[in-house]
Motif scaffolding. Structure first.
Motif, PDB file in Angstrom:
ATOM      1  N   PRO A 513       0.840  -1.210   0.000  1.00  0.00           N
ATOM      2  CA  PRO A 513       0.000   0.000   0.000  1.00  0.00           C
ATOM      3  C   PRO A 513       0.872   1.254   0.000  1.00  0.00           C
ATOM      4  CG  PRO A 513      -0.550  -1.519   1.795  1.00  0.00           C
ATOM      5  CD  PRO A 513       0.791  -1.923   1.267  1.00  0.00           C
ATOM      6  N   ARG A 514       0.326   2.340  -0.528  1.00  0.00           N
ATOM      7  CA  ARG A 514       1.064   3.603  -0.554  1.00  0.00           C
ATOM      8  C   ARG A 514       0.062   4.755  -0.523  1.00  0.00           C
ATOM      9  NH1 ARG A 514       6.451   3.588  -1.833  1.00  0.00           N
ATOM     10  NH2 ARG A 514       7.427   5.642  -2.005  1.00  0.00           N
ATOM     11  N   PHE A 515       0.463   5.830   0.154  1.00  0.00           N
ATOM     12  CA  PHE A 515      -0.409   6.997   0.293  1.00  0.00           C
ATOM     13  C   PHE A 515       0.413   8.247  -0.019  1.00  0.00           C
ATOM     14  CE2 PHE A 515      -1.929  10.548   2.913  1.00  0.00           C
ATOM     15  CZ  PHE A 515      -3.255  10.626   2.495  1.00  0.00           C
ATOM     16  N   ARG A 516      -0.171   9.152  -0.819  1.00  0.00           N
ATOM     17  CA  ARG A 516       0.490  10.408  -1.168  1.00  0.00           C
ATOM     18  C   ARG A 516      -0.488  11.560  -0.970  1.00  0.00           C
ATOM     19  NH1 ARG A 516       1.788   6.712  -5.181  1.00  0.00           N
ATOM     20  NH2 ARG A 516       4.016   6.208  -5.401  1.00  0.00           N
ATOM     21  N   TYR A 517       0.043  12.661  -0.486  1.00  0.00           N
ATOM     22  CA  TYR A 517      -0.778  13.853  -0.260  1.00  0.00           C
ATOM     23  C   TYR A 517      -0.015  15.067  -0.781  1.00  0.00           C
ATOM     24  CZ  TYR A 517      -3.194  17.677   2.096  1.00  0.00           C
ATOM     25  OH  TYR A 517      -3.866  18.845   2.358  1.00  0.00           O
ATOM     26  N   ASN A 542      -5.633  20.467  -3.416  1.00  0.00           N
ATOM     27  CA  ASN A 542      -5.625  19.791  -2.128  1.00  0.00           C
ATOM     28  C   ASN A 542      -6.078  18.372  -2.431  1.00  0.00           C
ATOM     29  OD1 ASN A 542      -5.645  19.004   0.526  1.00  0.00           O
ATOM     30  ND2 ASN A 542      -7.401  20.269   1.123  1.00  0.00           N
ATOM     31  N   GLU A 543      -5.149  17.459  -2.595  1.00  0.00           N
ATOM     32  CA  GLU A 543      -5.477  16.140  -3.135  1.00  0.00           C
ATOM     33  C   GLU A 543      -4.690  15.053  -2.426  1.00  0.00           C
ATOM     34  OE1 GLU A 543      -2.537  15.611  -6.918  1.00  0.00           O
ATOM     35  OE2 GLU A 543      -4.086  17.167  -7.142  1.00  0.00           O
ATOM     36  N   ALA A 544      -5.232  13.857  -2.512  1.00  0.00           N
ATOM     37  CA  ALA A 544      -4.581  12.685  -1.934  1.00  0.00           C
ATOM     38  C   ALA A 544      -4.721  11.527  -2.909  1.00  0.00           C
ATOM     39  CB  ALA A 544      -5.195  12.322  -0.588  1.00  0.00           C
ATOM     40  N   GLU A 545      -3.707  10.689  -2.926  1.00  0.00           N
ATOM     41  CA  GLU A 545      -3.732   9.513  -3.800  1.00  0.00           C
ATOM     42  C   GLU A 545      -3.427   8.278  -2.972  1.00  0.00           C
ATOM     43  OE1 GLU A 545      -1.530   9.624  -7.546  1.00  0.00           O
ATOM     44  OE2 GLU A 545      -0.698   7.660  -7.042  1.00  0.00           O
ATOM     45  N   ILE A 546      -4.180   7.249  -3.213  1.00  0.00           N
ATOM     46  CA  ILE A 546      -3.936   5.975  -2.552  1.00  0.00           C
ATOM     47  C   ILE A 546      -3.759   4.907  -3.624  1.00  0.00           C
ATOM     48  CG2 ILE A 546      -6.411   5.474  -2.319  1.00  0.00           C
ATOM     49  CD1 ILE A 546      -5.688   4.027   0.322  1.00  0.00           C
ATOM     50  N   SER A 547      -2.788   4.053  -3.409  1.00  0.00           N
ATOM     51  CA  SER A 547      -2.519   2.984  -4.384  1.00  0.00           C
ATOM     52  C   SER A 547      -2.184   1.703  -3.644  1.00  0.00           C
ATOM     53  CB  SER A 547      -1.360   3.373  -5.312  1.00  0.00           C
ATOM     54  OG  SER A 547      -0.149   3.476  -4.596  1.00  0.00           O
ATOM     55  N   VAL A 548      -2.533   0.600  -4.274  1.00  0.00           N
ATOM     56  CA  VAL A 548      -2.218  -0.724  -3.750  1.00  0.00           C
ATOM     57  C   VAL A 548      -1.607  -1.526  -4.889  1.00  0.00           C
ATOM     58  CG1 VAL A 548      -3.093  -2.830  -2.697  1.00  0.00           C
ATOM     59  CG2 VAL A 548      -4.095  -0.624  -2.082  1.00  0.00           C
ATOM     60  N   THR A 549      -0.422  -2.085  -4.628  1.00  0.00           N
ATOM     61  CA  THR A 549       0.271  -2.887  -5.630  1.00  0.00           C
ATOM     62  C   THR A 549       0.408  -4.313  -5.128  1.00  0.00           C
ATOM     63  OG1 THR A 549       1.531  -0.945  -6.362  1.00  0.00           O
ATOM     64  CG2 THR A 549       2.352  -3.108  -7.030  1.00  0.00           C
ATOM     65  N   ASN A 550      -0.066  -5.243  -5.924  1.00  0.00           N
ATOM     66  CA  ASN A 550       0.098  -6.668  -5.648  1.00  0.00           C
ATOM     67  C   ASN A 550       1.168  -7.222  -6.573  1.00  0.00           C
ATOM     68  OD1 ASN A 550      -2.401  -7.910  -3.890  1.00  0.00           O
ATOM     69  ND2 ASN A 550      -2.973  -6.033  -4.973  1.00  0.00           N
ATOM     70  N   VAL A 565       6.362 -12.591 -11.790  1.00  0.00           N
ATOM     71  CA  VAL A 565       5.485 -13.178 -12.799  1.00  0.00           C
ATOM     72  C   VAL A 565       4.196 -12.385 -12.973  1.00  0.00           C
ATOM     73  CG1 VAL A 565       6.411 -15.491 -12.471  1.00  0.00           C
ATOM     74  CG2 VAL A 565       4.461 -14.750 -11.105  1.00  0.00           C
ATOM     75  N   ALA A 566       3.853 -11.532 -12.001  1.00  0.00           N
ATOM     76  CA  ALA A 566       2.625 -10.751 -12.131  1.00  0.00           C
ATOM     77  C   ALA A 566       2.678  -9.546 -11.209  1.00  0.00           C
ATOM     78  CB  ALA A 566       1.399 -11.608 -11.813  1.00  0.00           C
ATOM     79  N   SER A 567       2.027  -8.476 -11.643  1.00  0.00           N
ATOM     80  CA  SER A 567       1.853  -7.300 -10.788  1.00  0.00           C
ATOM     81  C   SER A 567       0.536  -6.640 -11.155  1.00  0.00           C
ATOM     82  CB  SER A 567       3.012  -6.312 -10.949  1.00  0.00           C
ATOM     83  OG  SER A 567       2.993  -5.714 -12.228  1.00  0.00           O
ATOM     84  N   LEU A 568      -0.168  -6.173 -10.142  1.00  0.00           N
ATOM     85  CA  LEU A 568      -1.438  -5.479 -10.327  1.00  0.00           C
ATOM     86  C   LEU A 568      -1.431  -4.248  -9.436  1.00  0.00           C
ATOM     87  CD1 LEU A 568      -4.341  -5.239 -11.405  1.00  0.00           C
ATOM     88  CD2 LEU A 568      -5.068  -6.670  -9.471  1.00  0.00           C
ATOM     89  N   GLU A 569      -1.491  -3.075 -10.055  1.00  0.00           N
ATOM     90  CA  GLU A 569      -1.507  -1.823  -9.311  1.00  0.00           C
ATOM     91  C   GLU A 569      -2.812  -1.092  -9.579  1.00  0.00           C
ATOM     92  OE1 GLU A 569       1.154   2.246  -8.583  1.00  0.00           O
ATOM     93  OE2 GLU A 569       1.632   0.863 -10.221  1.00  0.00           O
ATOM     94  N   VAL A 570      -3.448  -0.640  -8.519  1.00  0.00           N
ATOM     95  CA  VAL A 570      -4.704   0.114  -8.607  1.00  0.00           C
ATOM     96  C   VAL A 570      -4.512   1.409  -7.819  1.00  0.00           C
ATOM     97  CG1 VAL A 570      -7.180   0.108  -8.183  1.00  0.00           C
ATOM     98  CG2 VAL A 570      -6.012  -2.032  -8.751  1.00  0.00           C
ATOM     99  N   TRP A 571      -4.855   2.546  -8.426  1.00  0.00           N
ATOM    100  CA  TRP A 571      -4.693   3.811  -7.731  1.00  0.00           C
ATOM    101  C   TRP A 571      -5.774   4.806  -8.146  1.00  0.00           C
ATOM    102  CZ3 TRP A 571      -1.873   2.264 -11.861  1.00  0.00           C
ATOM    103  CH2 TRP A 571      -1.664   3.145 -12.915  1.00  0.00           C
ATOM    104  N   GLN A 572      -6.069   5.716  -7.264  1.00  0.00           N
ATOM    105  CA  GLN A 572      -7.064   6.761  -7.507  1.00  0.00           C
ATOM    106  C   GLN A 572      -6.721   7.982  -6.666  1.00  0.00           C
ATOM    107  OE1 GLN A 572     -11.115   6.118  -6.150  1.00  0.00           O
ATOM    108  NE2 GLN A 572     -11.978   7.256  -7.876  1.00  0.00           N
ATOM    109  N   ARG A 573      -7.136   9.155  -7.171  1.00  0.00           N
ATOM    110  CA  ARG A 573      -6.909  10.403  -6.445  1.00  0.00           C
ATOM    111  C   ARG A 573      -8.239  11.000  -5.977  1.00  0.00           C
ATOM    112  NH1 ARG A 573      -2.071  13.675  -9.635  1.00  0.00           N
ATOM    113  NH2 ARG A 573      -0.437  12.147  -9.150  1.00  0.00           N
ATOM    114  N   ARG A 574      -8.154  11.604  -4.815  1.00  0.00           N
ATOM    115  CA  ARG A 574      -9.285  12.310  -4.233  1.00  0.00           C
ATOM    116  C   ARG A 574      -8.963  13.795  -4.222  1.00  0.00           C
ATOM    117  NH1 ARG A 574     -14.728  11.537  -3.046  1.00  0.00           N
ATOM    118  NH2 ARG A 574     -15.336  12.981  -1.386  1.00  0.00           N
ATOM    119  N   TYR A 575      -9.875  14.603  -4.801  1.00  0.00           N
ATOM    120  CA  TYR A 575      -9.663  16.040  -4.889  1.00  0.00           C
ATOM    121  C   TYR A 575     -10.560  16.731  -3.871  1.00  0.00           C
ATOM    122  CZ  TYR A 575      -7.733  14.514  -9.361  1.00  0.00           C
ATOM    123  OH  TYR A 575      -7.022  13.864 -10.329  1.00  0.00           O
ATOM    124  N   PHE A 576      -9.955  17.308  -2.846  1.00  0.00           N
ATOM    125  CA  PHE A 576     -10.717  18.006  -1.824  1.00  0.00           C
ATOM    126  C   PHE A 576     -11.087  19.415  -2.272  1.00  0.00           C
ATOM    127  CE2 PHE A 576      -7.849  14.997   0.319  1.00  0.00           C
ATOM    128  CZ  PHE A 576      -8.802  14.158   0.882  1.00  0.00           C
TER     129      PHE A 576
END
Length: 762
Positions: A513-517, A542-550, A565-576
């Motif tokens: 997991p990873r979090f950016r602000y 004023n934004e935050a991003e959260i991502s999860v990498t498997n 052999v595999a990687s799956l990354e999902v991320w999205q940003r929230r705009y305050f």
């Protein structure tokens, strides 16, 4: 190397007979010359045979005769040797060779002088090592060159070969042969072919009345290249001829012209050089004088133009480096009408840059001249041109400061530009001043697997001109912004499983997991800045991003090898701050810093509190399999808005299959929608014997047409190859044509025809 030059070179390279194969024909045996005529032999002559006899200085030998002299070994059925003059007369199964393996020649009769190295070989035949001209797309073979000649003369360093034939095919049934009535050779200097004829299966294919080739260490020779002949449904007959000029050892140039019988005349020129040991350049110019394409109403649409490109670099010393990458294009319509590749036809940006840079310690200095042109359509003079004359940058990557117990890292970016923008709607001053300074301080805090990296930055930007609702005005614009960024990496969660044998002995699953602000303030007049590049897209946020990498790793216990052999990354940003400080223009395409570093696809057309959900999947289940899928799902629109997918499999060593999809499902006000399928199948390789085939297509589902299709069929023998290509290119109203091209490749020599080596799939 151009295909024409490759084939011309081969016409002479094939005649490089081993030295020691010539002289004036003599029917009489050795005679005793005057003592002062010839020098003494340099080493002893040894003769072995079943029977030998001597008559003064004349020695006769018969029955498996073998004569050795220095590096020379000569065998024959019968031999006469004169010890005083060094002359030899040999008959029956004559075999002349050198111990270094460079010379190997057989003949029915031989008259040769060991002292003067003058001689004549009758009904000569032999072989020479393959004289490959090199290149990644050159058909090669291990077969040596087999040659035959009725008479081969030698006089000093001059070789004259009469009625010669050469091939590197199976000599019992050769695919190709090259015959010449006469060839003159001066080893290490030059070779000349006269009246040469290339035959395929005995059928004459090409006649060369005269050709001269330099044999010096730098084997370049000025001359005409093989003509280009072809046919196109759009351009008519295609006739081209070029001249190659070897200026000196450091420079060469090529000048040529091509006649399109249905369109007009094209000229091309290229210049390459290495002025110094640490510098080089390569320049190409192309121009078409177009009579125009016939329209349905009888009018002609002229699509001619010109293009220029040059790449070069030099090392000045003491870490200074200069690079030039220059490009010019008169119009996008010209490129689409006359280019040979789909990738180039759809690329609408022309970028020219020259810069000088130096890196030292943590710092870097760059000064550059830039011209960046974006074509908005195929219409003339419809483009956006950005110029920097010049741009100066002085930057520093993270540099540690402060005590070890509380480490801080300091970095900064700074620039000073004289910059301009020109387009249909407006034009800036000739030079607009823009200065920027952006220092940042960061630190790193770690505890129990958590890592927190806070960064504090302050940006100051000054413009010499600004935008207003009434247009551009000459008032200065100053911006001072502050930025806070925090990057949080949580402990990774992992577990090891027993894996299936086809994947590995053990499999590890890791979740990261990873979090950016990020928080930025100070941009209250976003539309006042003229847009030159990404530096002008800074906005309040004023934004935050959260991502999860498997990630999935596989390990082989016996070898210890570990691979992902595999990687799956999902991320999205929230705009305050949904309106980004007033930077969003509703109903229009908005490109901001927050969207640009999130996705390469635009998606912002209104105020919103969240970005699309981005997903990136990569699969490598085996060495031969790969899958990459990148998509953006927009909850606001309730569908996938952007998708790129690529899959490939190496079925066997000879078979490769790939497929890809590019789809954009957004309103046209943001990005023009598209849906294209890319497919490719390849069987074989450019150097594989037998049949080889390749097919590549780009299909547009929205238009229901094949935009680009290229298919090649190649058959390679043990010594040559035949290729046929059918190409179709369809680009809107600018171009829709079919081309048919062929080529013949001679192994280890080169190729000629209308299909150039650089464009071959095989």
């Amino acid at each position: 190397m151009r295909s024409g030059r490759q084939f011309s070179v081969c016409l002479v390279a094939l005649f490089l007979w081993p030295p020691g194969a010539a002289a004036q024909p003599r029917d009489e045996g050795p005679t005793d010359p005057k003592p002062a005529q010839l020098p003494r032999l340099r080493s002893a002559v040894e003769i072995r045979a079943h029977s030998q006899s001597r008559e003064g200085p004349l020695r006769r030998a018969s029955g498996d005769v073998e004569l050795t002299y220095g590096n020379i070994v000569l065998t024959a059925n019968e031999l006469r040797f004169h010890e005083g003059s060094g002359e030899i007369a040999a008959t029956g199964n004559v075999h002349y060779r050198t111990l270094d393996g460079e010379q190997d020649l057989r003949a029915e009769r031989l008259a040769y002088n060991l002292q003067s190295e003058l001689g004549t070989f009758y009904e000569a035949r032999g072989r020479a090592s393959s004289a490959s001209q090199g290149g990644p797309r050159l058909l090669s073979t291990d077969n040596p060159f087999q040659f035959e000649a009725r008479i081969a003369h030698k006089a000093g360093e001059h070789y004259t070969i009469h009625d010669g034939r050469v091939t590197n095919c199976n000599p019992s049934s050769p695919w190709w042969t090259l015959r010449s009535s006469r060839a003159d050779l001066v080893p290490g200097r030059s070779a000349v072919v006269r009246n040469g004829v290339l035959r395929l299966r005995g059928v004459p294919l090409l006649y060369v009345p005269y050709y001269r080739k330099s044999l010096k260490r730098m084997p370049r020779q000025s001359g005409f290249l093989t003509p280009t002949i072809g046919n196109s449904s759009r351009f008519g007959r295609i006739l081209g001829l070029s001249y190659y000029w070897a200026i000196n050892r450091s420079f060469d140039a090529t000048f040529g012209g091509t006649l399109y019988t249905s369109r007009g005349f094209a000229t091309n020129a290229s210049l390459r050089g290495r002025p110094t040991r640490n510098s080089n350049f390569d320049a190409v110019f192309f121009d078409v004088r177009d009579r125009g394409r016939q329209l349905a109403d009888g009018r002609r649409l002229k699509q001619g133009g010109n293009s220029f490109s040059m790449k070069g670099q030099t090392l000045f010393g003491k870490g200074w480096r200069g690079v030039a990458d220059l490009h010019y294009l008169s119009s996008l319509e010209f490129r689409q009408a006359f280019t040979q590749t789909y990738e180039e036809a759809v690329f609408s940006q022309i970028r020219s840059i020259g810069f000088v840079s130096k890196n030292f310690s943590t710092f870097s200095f760059n000064t550059s001249l830039l011209r960046n042109e974006h074509f908005q359509s195929v219409a003339r003079h419809n483009s956006v041109v950005i110029r920097k004359l010049p741009g100066i940058e002085f930057n520093s990557r993270e540099r540690r400061i402060g005590p070890k117990r509380a480490p801080l890292w300091l970095s900064f970016d700074s620039s000073l530009d004289l910059i301009s923008r020109t387009q249909r709607s407006y034009q800036t001053r000739r030079f607009v001043q823009r200065a920027m300074f952006f220092p940042r301080v960061s630190t790193r805090l770690s505890a129990k697997g958590f890592t927190v990296t806070p960064t504090l930055g302050a940006r100051a930007v000054a413009y010499g001109q600004r935008r207003t609702p009434d247009g551009l005005v000459g008032r200065n614009l100053y911006r001072r912004t502050g930025e806070i960024a925090v990057d949080v990496a949580t402990p990774a969660v992992e577990r090891v499983f027993r894996g299936p044998k086809w994947l590995g002995d053990r499999v590890k699953h890791v979740i990261e997991p990873r979090f950016r602000y990020r928080y930025t303030r100070g941009v209250e007049d976003f539309d006042s800045a003229i847009r030159f590049d990404a530096r002008d897209l800074v906005h309040n946020t004023n934004e935050a991003e959260i991502s999860v990498t498997n990630r999935l790793y596989a390990k082989n216990d016996s070898s210890g090898r570990v691979r992902e052999v595999a990687s799956l990354e999902v991320w999205q940003r929230r705009y305050f701050e949904p309106e980004f400080g007033g930077a969003v223009v509703p109903g229009s395409r908005n490109v901001l810093q927050s969207t640009l570093d999130f996705s390469s696809f635009a998606f912002l057309s209104e105020a919103r509190r969240y970005s699309p959900v981005a997903t990136s999947l990569k699969l490598y289940p085996g060495r031969r399999w790969s899958l990459r899928w990148r998509n953006d799902y927009d909850p606001l629109r309730g569908r996938l808005v952007n998708t790129t997918a690529d899959a490939s499999v190496q079925v066997s060593q000879s078979v490769h299959v790939m497929a890809g999809n590019r789809a954009v499902r957004l309103p046209g006000t943001i990005t023009p929608p598209s849906n294209q399928l890319l497919t490719g199948v390849r069987y074989g390789d450019y150097n594989r014997r037998g049949w080889n085939a390749s097919l590549h297509n780009v299909y547009d589902f929205r238009q229901g047409v094949i935009l680009y299709s290229i298919s090649q069929l190649t058959y390679n023998t043990d010594c040559c190859g035949f290729s046929v290509e059918l190409r179709r290119l369809s680009i809107g109203n600018a171009r829709s044509d079919n081309q048919f091209r062929i080529s013949l490749a001679i192994a280890n020599v080169g190729s000629f025809g209308t299909l150039r080596p650089a464009e071959r799939l095989f």
